[in-house]
Design a protein around this motif. Structure first.
Motif, PDB file in Angstrom:
ATOM      1  N   SER A  72       0.686  -0.873  -0.287  1.00  0.00           N
ATOM      2  CA  SER A  72       0.096  -0.529  -0.146  1.00  0.00           C
ATOM      3  C   SER A  72       0.651   1.604   0.126  1.00  0.00           C
ATOM      4  N   SER A  73       2.027   1.401  -0.241  1.00  0.00           N
ATOM      5  CA  SER A  73       2.935   2.339  -0.392  1.00  0.00           C
ATOM      6  C   SER A  73       3.798   1.966  -1.078  1.00  0.00           C
ATOM      7  N   TRP A  74       4.584   3.426  -1.482  1.00  0.00           N
ATOM      8  CA  TRP A  74       5.350   3.684  -2.633  1.00  0.00           C
ATOM      9  C   TRP A  74       6.414   4.266  -2.484  1.00  0.00           C
ATOM     10  N   SER A  75       6.855   4.775  -1.115  1.00  0.00           N
ATOM     11  CA  SER A  75       8.133   5.112  -0.777  1.00  0.00           C
ATOM     12  C   SER A  75       8.660   4.094   0.025  1.00  0.00           C
ATOM     13  N   LYS A  76       9.604   4.287   0.482  1.00  0.00           N
ATOM     14  CA  LYS A  76      10.513   3.503   1.804  1.00  0.00           C
ATOM     15  C   LYS A  76       9.905   3.678   3.303  1.00  0.00           C
ATOM     16  N   ILE A  77       9.835   3.166   3.895  1.00  0.00           N
ATOM     17  CA  ILE A  77       8.480   3.460   4.300  1.00  0.00           C
ATOM     18  C   ILE A  77       9.523   3.754   6.090  1.00  0.00           C
ATOM     19  N   ASP A  78       9.317   4.426   6.854  1.00  0.00           N
ATOM     20  CA  ASP A  78       9.751   5.344   8.155  1.00  0.00           C
ATOM     21  C   ASP A  78       9.403   4.788   9.802  1.00  0.00           C
ATOM     22  N   ALA A  79      10.441   3.456   9.557  1.00  0.00           N
ATOM     23  CA  ALA A  79      10.184   2.865  10.843  1.00  0.00           C
ATOM     24  C   ALA A  79      11.169   3.480  11.828  1.00  0.00           C
ATOM     25  N   ARG A  80      10.108   3.086  12.801  1.00  0.00           N
ATOM     26  CA  ARG A  80      10.963   3.530  14.173  1.00  0.00           C
ATOM     27  C   ARG A  80      10.836   2.264  15.295  1.00  0.00           C
ATOM     28  N   LEU A  81      11.980   2.464  16.015  1.00  0.00           N
ATOM     29  CA  LEU A  81      11.936   1.019  17.120  1.00  0.00           C
ATOM     30  C   LEU A  81      10.901   2.460  18.498  1.00  0.00           C
ATOM     31  N   TYR A  82      10.165   2.440  19.158  1.00  0.00           N
ATOM     32  CA  TYR A  82      10.262   2.488  20.469  1.00  0.00           C
ATOM     33  C   TYR A  82      10.704   1.561  21.701  1.00  0.00           C
ATOM     34  N   VAL A  83      10.917   1.918  22.823  1.00  0.00           N
ATOM     35  CA  VAL A  83      11.521   1.316  23.797  1.00  0.00           C
ATOM     36  C   VAL A  83      10.678   1.534  25.132  1.00  0.00           C
ATOM     37  N   TRP A  84      10.127   0.702  25.994  1.00  0.00           N
ATOM     38  CA  TRP A  84       9.656   1.805  26.754  1.00  0.00           C
ATOM     39  C   TRP A  84      10.386  -0.048  28.423  1.00  0.00           C
ATOM     40  N   HIS A  85      11.046   1.308  28.690  1.00  0.00           N
ATOM     41  CA  HIS A  85      11.784   0.626  30.696  1.00  0.00           C
ATOM     42  C   HIS A  85      11.067   1.186  31.828  1.00  0.00           C
ATOM     43  N   LYS A  86      11.833   0.252  32.816  1.00  0.00           N
ATOM     44  CA  LYS A  86      12.358   1.107  34.284  1.00  0.00           C
ATOM     45  C   LYS A  86      13.261   1.213  34.763  1.00  0.00           C
ATOM     46  N   CYS A  87      14.269   1.168  33.851  1.00  0.00           N
ATOM     47  CA  CYS A  87      15.906   1.314  34.344  1.00  0.00           C
ATOM     48  C   CYS A  87      15.940   3.336  34.426  1.00  0.00           C
ATOM     49  N   TYR A  88      16.569   3.839  35.581  1.00  0.00           N
ATOM     50  CA  TYR A  88      16.747   4.620  36.005  1.00  0.00           C
ATOM     51  C   TYR A  88      18.359   5.248  35.357  1.00  0.00           C
ATOM     52  N   GLU A  89      18.354   6.743  35.543  1.00  0.00           N
ATOM     53  CA  GLU A  89      19.503   7.428  35.242  1.00  0.00           C
ATOM     54  C   GLU A  89      20.767   6.349  36.609  1.00  0.00           C
ATOM     55  N   LYS A  90      20.043   6.712  38.193  1.00  0.00           N
ATOM     56  CA  LYS A  90      20.599   6.419  38.973  1.00  0.00           C
ATOM     57  C   LYS A  90      19.622   4.712  39.792  1.00  0.00           C
ATOM     58  N   ILE A 104      13.730   5.636  18.706  1.00  0.00           N
ATOM     59  CA  ILE A 104      14.579   5.356  17.792  1.00  0.00           C
ATOM     60  C   ILE A 104      14.116   4.691  16.330  1.00  0.00           C
ATOM     61  N   LYS A 105      14.941   6.257  15.853  1.00  0.00           N
ATOM     62  CA  LYS A 105      14.389   6.496  14.180  1.00  0.00           C
ATOM     63  C   LYS A 105      15.167   4.858  13.288  1.00  0.00           C
ATOM     64  N   ILE A 106      14.712   4.177  12.680  1.00  0.00           N
ATOM     65  CA  ILE A 106      15.665   3.456  11.919  1.00  0.00           C
ATOM     66  C   ILE A 106      15.987   3.946  10.587  1.00  0.00           C
ATOM     67  N   PRO A 107      17.079   3.635   9.836  1.00  0.00           N
ATOM     68  CA  PRO A 107      18.104   3.945   9.045  1.00  0.00           C
ATOM     69  C   PRO A 107      17.550   3.213   7.681  1.00  0.00           C
ATOM     70  N   GLY A 108      17.386   4.574   6.644  1.00  0.00           N
ATOM     71  CA  GLY A 108      16.435   3.265   5.720  1.00  0.00           C
ATOM     72  C   GLY A 108      17.178   2.476   4.881  1.00  0.00           C
ATOM     73  N   ILE A 109      18.451   2.918   5.116  1.00  0.00           N
ATOM     74  CA  ILE A 109      19.662   1.358   4.571  1.00  0.00           C
ATOM     75  C   ILE A 109      18.807   0.284   5.301  1.00  0.00           C
ATOM     76  N   TYR A 110      18.017  -0.134   5.830  1.00  0.00           N
ATOM     77  CA  TYR A 110      17.977  -1.393   6.975  1.00  0.00           C
ATOM     78  C   TYR A 110      16.470  -1.385   6.452  1.00  0.00           C
ATOM     79  N   VAL A 111      15.520  -1.290   5.547  1.00  0.00           N
ATOM     80  CA  VAL A 111      14.611  -1.235   4.954  1.00  0.00           C
ATOM     81  C   VAL A 111      14.312  -1.740   3.742  1.00  0.00           C
ATOM     82  N   ASN A 112      13.873  -2.752   4.105  1.00  0.00           N
ATOM     83  CA  ASN A 112      14.137  -4.514   2.923  1.00  0.00           C
ATOM     84  C   ASN A 112      13.073  -3.945   2.097  1.00  0.00           C
ATOM     85  N   ASP A 113      13.579  -5.026   0.968  1.00  0.00           N
ATOM     86  CA  ASP A 113      11.648  -4.657   0.047  1.00  0.00           C
ATOM     87  C   ASP A 113      11.298  -6.372  -0.157  1.00  0.00           C
TER      88      ASP A 113
END
Length: 141
Positions: A72-90, A104-113
């Protein structure tokens, strides 16, 4: 009228399945980030999200997430990875049931046909205690 049909047909002819695969390991202060939630999403500039795939890290903090979008898309997908965690700085900080999350934005070079990702993006070890640009804390209702 022929121009309208042509404008509709061109994207359909050139549309193809696209896929993404991301692997890595999440850690928190040197320990595996067990059962952190990850979501793979493809965003469109028009029309919102194309696919969403949720997984959790394993007991060792490892993850392997993949997804694809149908033609359904004719252009490269704009893939993102979302991460939820319970780790804090301290290490002594704790805000349960709140979760930190970042994108995290996934670089276009890792989008496969095609529907199966041949190339994968290996993030390696991601240390969650390090603050990231755009990181947010979920509301704690």
């Amino acid at each position: 009228m022929k121009i309208v049909y042509l404008l509709i047909a061109i994207p359909i002819v050139f549309a193809s399945e696209q896929s993404v695969r991301v692997v890595g390991k999440l850690t928190c202060h040197g320990h595996p980030a067990q059962y952190a939630e990850l979501q793979l999403v493809s965003k469109f500039s028009i029309g919102g999200e194309a696919f969403a795939r949720n997984i959790f890290t394993d007991p060792a903090g490892n993850f392997n997430i993949a997804g694809y979008i149908n033609p359904s898309s004719w252009s490269k997908i704009d893939a993102r990875l979302y991460v939820w965690h319970k780790c804090y700085e301290k290490p002594y900080e704790h805000s349960d049931p709140c979760s930190n999350w970042f994108e995290i934005k996934i670089p276009g070079i890792y989008v496969n046909d095609g529907p199966f990702a041949k190339k994968k993006w290996d993030l390696g070890e991601v240390k969650l205690e390090k603050p990231r640009s755009g990181q947010q804390l979920d509301s704690c209702d």
